[in-house]
Motif scaffolding. Sequence first.
Motif, PDB file in Angstrom:
ATOM      1  N   THR A  13      52.697  67.259   1.791  1.00 14.33           N
ATOM      2  CA  THR A  13      52.128  68.536   1.332  1.00 14.33           C
ATOM      3  C   THR A  13      53.145  69.299   0.497  1.00 14.33           C
ATOM      4  O   THR A  13      52.808  69.877  -0.547  1.00 14.33           O
ATOM      5  N   ALA A  14      54.397  69.324   0.955  1.00 15.83           N
ATOM      6  CA  ALA A  14      55.439  70.038   0.211  1.00 15.83           C
ATOM      7  C   ALA A  14      55.618  69.445  -1.177  1.00 15.83           C
ATOM      8  O   ALA A  14      55.775  70.178  -2.167  1.00 15.83           O
ATOM      9  N   GLN A  15      55.600  68.121  -1.273  1.00 15.13           N
ATOM     10  CA  GLN A  15      55.773  67.477  -2.581  1.00 15.13           C
ATOM     11  C   GLN A  15      54.644  67.850  -3.536  1.00 15.13           C
ATOM     12  O   GLN A  15      54.883  68.194  -4.693  1.00 15.13           O
ATOM     13  N   GLN A  16      53.425  67.774  -3.040  1.00 18.09           N
ATOM     14  CA  GLN A  16      52.278  68.031  -3.904  1.00 18.09           C
ATOM     15  C   GLN A  16      52.117  69.516  -4.200  1.00 18.09           C
ATOM     16  O   GLN A  16      51.876  69.917  -5.348  1.00 18.09           O
ATOM     17  N   ALA A  17      52.285  70.342  -3.166  1.00 18.17           N
ATOM     18  CA  ALA A  17      51.991  71.779  -3.309  1.00 18.17           C
ATOM     19  C   ALA A  17      53.119  72.555  -3.975  1.00 18.17           C
ATOM     20  O   ALA A  17      52.868  73.517  -4.698  1.00 18.17           O
ATOM     21  N   LEU A  18      54.367  72.143  -3.741  1.00 19.37           N
ATOM     22  CA  LEU A  18      55.496  72.895  -4.289  1.00 19.37           C
ATOM     23  C   LEU A  18      56.034  72.304  -5.581  1.00 19.37           C
ATOM     24  O   LEU A  18      56.579  73.020  -6.415  1.00 19.37           O
ATOM     25  N   LEU A  19      55.897  70.965  -5.728  1.00 17.48           N
ATOM     26  CA  LEU A  19      56.436  70.296  -6.917  1.00 17.48           C
ATOM     27  C   LEU A  19      55.351  69.787  -7.856  1.00 17.48           C
ATOM     28  O   LEU A  19      55.622  69.518  -9.029  1.00 17.48           O
ATOM     29  N   GLY A  20      54.142  69.614  -7.310  1.00  9.75           N
ATOM     30  CA  GLY A  20      53.070  69.057  -8.127  1.00  9.75           C
ATOM     31  C   GLY A  20      53.307  67.610  -8.481  1.00  9.75           C
ATOM     32  O   GLY A  20      52.783  67.111  -9.474  1.00  9.75           O
ATOM     33  N   SER A  21      54.103  66.936  -7.660  1.00 13.75           N
ATOM     34  CA  SER A  21      54.462  65.546  -7.952  1.00 13.75           C
ATOM     35  C   SER A  21      54.621  64.777  -6.648  1.00 13.75           C
ATOM     36  O   SER A  21      55.619  64.936  -5.940  1.00 13.75           O
ATOM     37  N   ALA A  23      52.333  79.314  -5.265  1.00 15.75           N
ATOM     38  CA  ALA A  23      53.323  78.579  -6.054  1.00 15.75           C
ATOM     39  C   ALA A  23      52.751  78.293  -7.432  1.00 15.75           C
ATOM     40  O   ALA A  23      51.558  78.496  -7.678  1.00 15.75           O
ATOM     41  N   VAL A  24      53.611  77.815  -8.326  1.00 17.34           N
ATOM     42  CA  VAL A  24      53.171  77.550  -9.695  1.00 17.34           C
ATOM     43  C   VAL A  24      52.097  76.465  -9.738  1.00 17.34           C
ATOM     44  O   VAL A  24      51.264  76.433 -10.652  1.00 17.34           O
ATOM     45  N   THR A  25      52.092  75.605  -8.742  1.00 18.81           N
ATOM     46  CA  THR A  25      51.123  74.516  -8.707  1.00 18.81           C
ATOM     47  C   THR A  25      49.802  74.919  -8.064  1.00 18.81           C
ATOM     48  O   THR A  25      48.870  74.120  -8.006  1.00 18.81           O
ATOM     49  N   GLY A  26      49.714  76.151  -7.569  1.00 19.37           N
ATOM     50  CA  GLY A  26      48.481  76.626  -6.944  1.00 19.37           C
ATOM     51  C   GLY A  26      48.747  77.278  -5.606  1.00 19.37           C
ATOM     52  O   GLY A  26      49.891  77.428  -5.174  1.00 19.37           O
ATOM     53  N   ASP A  27      47.674  77.686  -4.945  1.00 16.06           N
ATOM     54  CA  ASP A  27      47.784  78.348  -3.645  1.00 16.06           C
ATOM     55  C   ASP A  27      47.615  77.333  -2.519  1.00 16.06           C
ATOM     56  O   ASP A  27      46.801  76.410  -2.617  1.00 16.06           O
TER      57      ASP A  27
END
Length: 862
Positions: A205-213, A174-178
Amino acid sequence: MSNTVLKTSRRNFVAHKGRMALSAIAVLLSVAFVCGTLVFTDTMNTTFDKLFAVTNSDVTVSPKAAEDGEETPDRGKPEMLAGSVVEQVKKAEGVKGAEGGVVSMSVTVVNSKNENVGSTTGAPTIAGNWNDNELKSMKITSGQAPRGPTEVMVDADTAEKHGLGIGDELRTIAVTGDIRAKITGIATFTVTNPGAAVVYFDTATAQQALLGSAGSFTHVNVTAKDGVSDEQLKQNIATAVGADTYKLQTAKEAADANRKDVGSFLNVMKYVMLGFAGIAFLVGIFLIFNTFSMLVAQRTREIGLMRAIGADSGQVLKSVVVEAFLLGVVGSILGVGAGVGLAVGLMKLMGQMGMRLSTDDLTVAWTTPVVGIVLGVLVTVVSAFVPARRAGKVSPMAALRESGTPGDKKAGRIRAALGLVLTGIGGAGLYLATAAEEAGPGSLWLALGVVFTLKGFIVIGPLLAEGVVRVLSGVVLRPFGSVGRLAERNALRNPRRTGATAAALMIGLALVACLSVVGSSMVASATDELDKSVGADYIINSETGQPVLPQAEQVLRATAGLDHVTAYREVPAKITAPDGASEEVGLGANDPTYAKDIRRKMVAGEHAAAYNKDSMSVGSEYATKHGIKLGDELTVAFTGGNTVKLKVAAITSDGGNIDKTMKYISTDIARANVPADRLPLPFMLLASAKDGQSDAAAYKAVKAAMAEYPQYSVRNQADYKQALKDQVGQLLNMVYGLLGLAIVVAVLGVVNTLALSVVERTREIGLMRAIGLSRRQLRRMIRLESVVIALFGALLGLGLGMGWGASAQQLLALEGLKVLEIPWPTIIGVFAASAFVGLFAALVPAFRAGRMNVLNAIATDG
């Protein structure tokens, strides 16, 4: 007398059922294609309707910016809501429950072998959080839901397709990383999954990894209390959070919006397939017309006797029309059944390609068989009407003559004159299309030219047969001696019949030739433009339109042996010209090295000047339209950012095909005026090797650098040209496959014509056998007759199609398709294949003719 007519029609239909069989098959195939298309697309609609009906909550709250959908692929992540919105929504009257959801479709999921496990059919790869709303369409059938950053759950269809199981590792890019996580659970769709690949994480995890927020969501799923309607709940939420603050949708509104998006694609597919079914029907018209023309000619004496004992012309006409009606009914009913089978076959085929469609959802609307039967019967009756009308004109005196009537020479002259007029009108239309200065009017002239030249060639076919068949016979048939000359005379005996039989094949092959010319010209034009315009050594982009992620760009920029890397992105903005005219555009925001990578022809200024501070470029069409010169200032309002004035430092020519009409600014200007979280990601990277660097070594290094990101293709110019050729080739092969039905029907027409011709010439064949013609020579004569008819149809079709294709290319030259290329290997191959089609079509008629008893044949009446 009406009962007598009906009985006679039924008796004739049953008596000639063998002769009618191939016409019935043509009706069956055409109706099957129509009904199969309708059943298939209706089933897909049902599948998506069921999916959308259960996946949406009573009311969904999403960001206002996501009016056209929740996903914003150009930034790599969706629009977001603050976590506090969930608590606000919970306070609204009538809310039973509210939970935040996270969904992103800008992800790539790969397995431990770095293989993409996403959909290959165009369906999305979806990553999100596992929540209660997912239980409406999914159930965990193995393992358990993810509970931390190292755990993930995958859908059962994807797991089965790629051999995934509990404990296997998946990497989600994802744009926020792997995100590297092991599979702890497998969830199965409770409704049909049309092909999407889905992975689930826990919410944090979804919030941090997919949204970066942390704490943010993409939407809120809201459930209503008992007795509260979705509409009322929507109004209550609007009151609680603000009517225009967020996008609010009831379950029905969300389903309708999703259905509209999918429906537009399905409608295009449906109408394209129905268009090819229409071509098959058109070809079938010739087959049915020929069948009834020959049957009427063979029954001339019988019809004369009917007239002699009191039947009037109307009753005779009605008798033949009733036969056609019976043929249409039988063929159409069988076609409806075959259509359902075809739809199931298409579903199985799509299943092999990755799109899951269940036969449990097979949808046969009542309108489908009605449309199929009405269409089949109507086409059959209309096709048979002219032969039926001709039958009605048979006089009682015909009972005293041999079966078969000579052609009407006056009618032949009128037909020839009409054909020449139609062809002339069509030719003028094609010429005006090639001379057009604008694509819009030119396309109308092209359509007129195609329609009228096709009609003209169909009408003039018998006239052309006499000349063209003689020429073909001189080359193809004369080497076979007397047998070849007999085959030639048989083909020329009834030019109208030969013309109609060849016309059926002509239509399909004309379309094949036209599309081949256009497709080859597209590839040649793109290749020529690439050679002239692209200076970059390597092109990196995603086949599915995904943006280039920052980490992938960084890896490429760090690759040894590269002189530079250029990122190309489009930034939405509203520009206002000096004359006050405004328009929404996508500005090409590039690194300055883009001027080296793409060689744009200039009208004024230098391409590199567009990337100076406070500068930009415009296209020549825009500059001419608004009277813009070098040094003029345009007001640029960046979407979600600042409004600035930029000076026109370059005017690019719109005569090329690459980046036509594009306006350029530098990446620095975009970054300075658009917030970082609103700046679109690049959709393409261009790279060039350092001077003196081995191309093979640099190319290998670029491929190695991007290997960790399998969603991107890395190509040098040769690869890119081949990819263009392959894409056009795949599209053409699909079209050829759809046209195959029309060609099959045309082949049936040749078979039917020969079969009926053999019956018509029974006595003649018997006499020829009696005076020494062997079975082998007889079969060869019929095969050669079939070959020359097929080659005649192919010659007309390929010539006509090349004319259409060349005219279309000249028109498309206005849009950059400037190179005309005739694919001679394809054209010659199709022409040669037509001879084999003729041989194949003659197998059964020739075999039956060879088995005739000589004495019985001589004794045959007529």
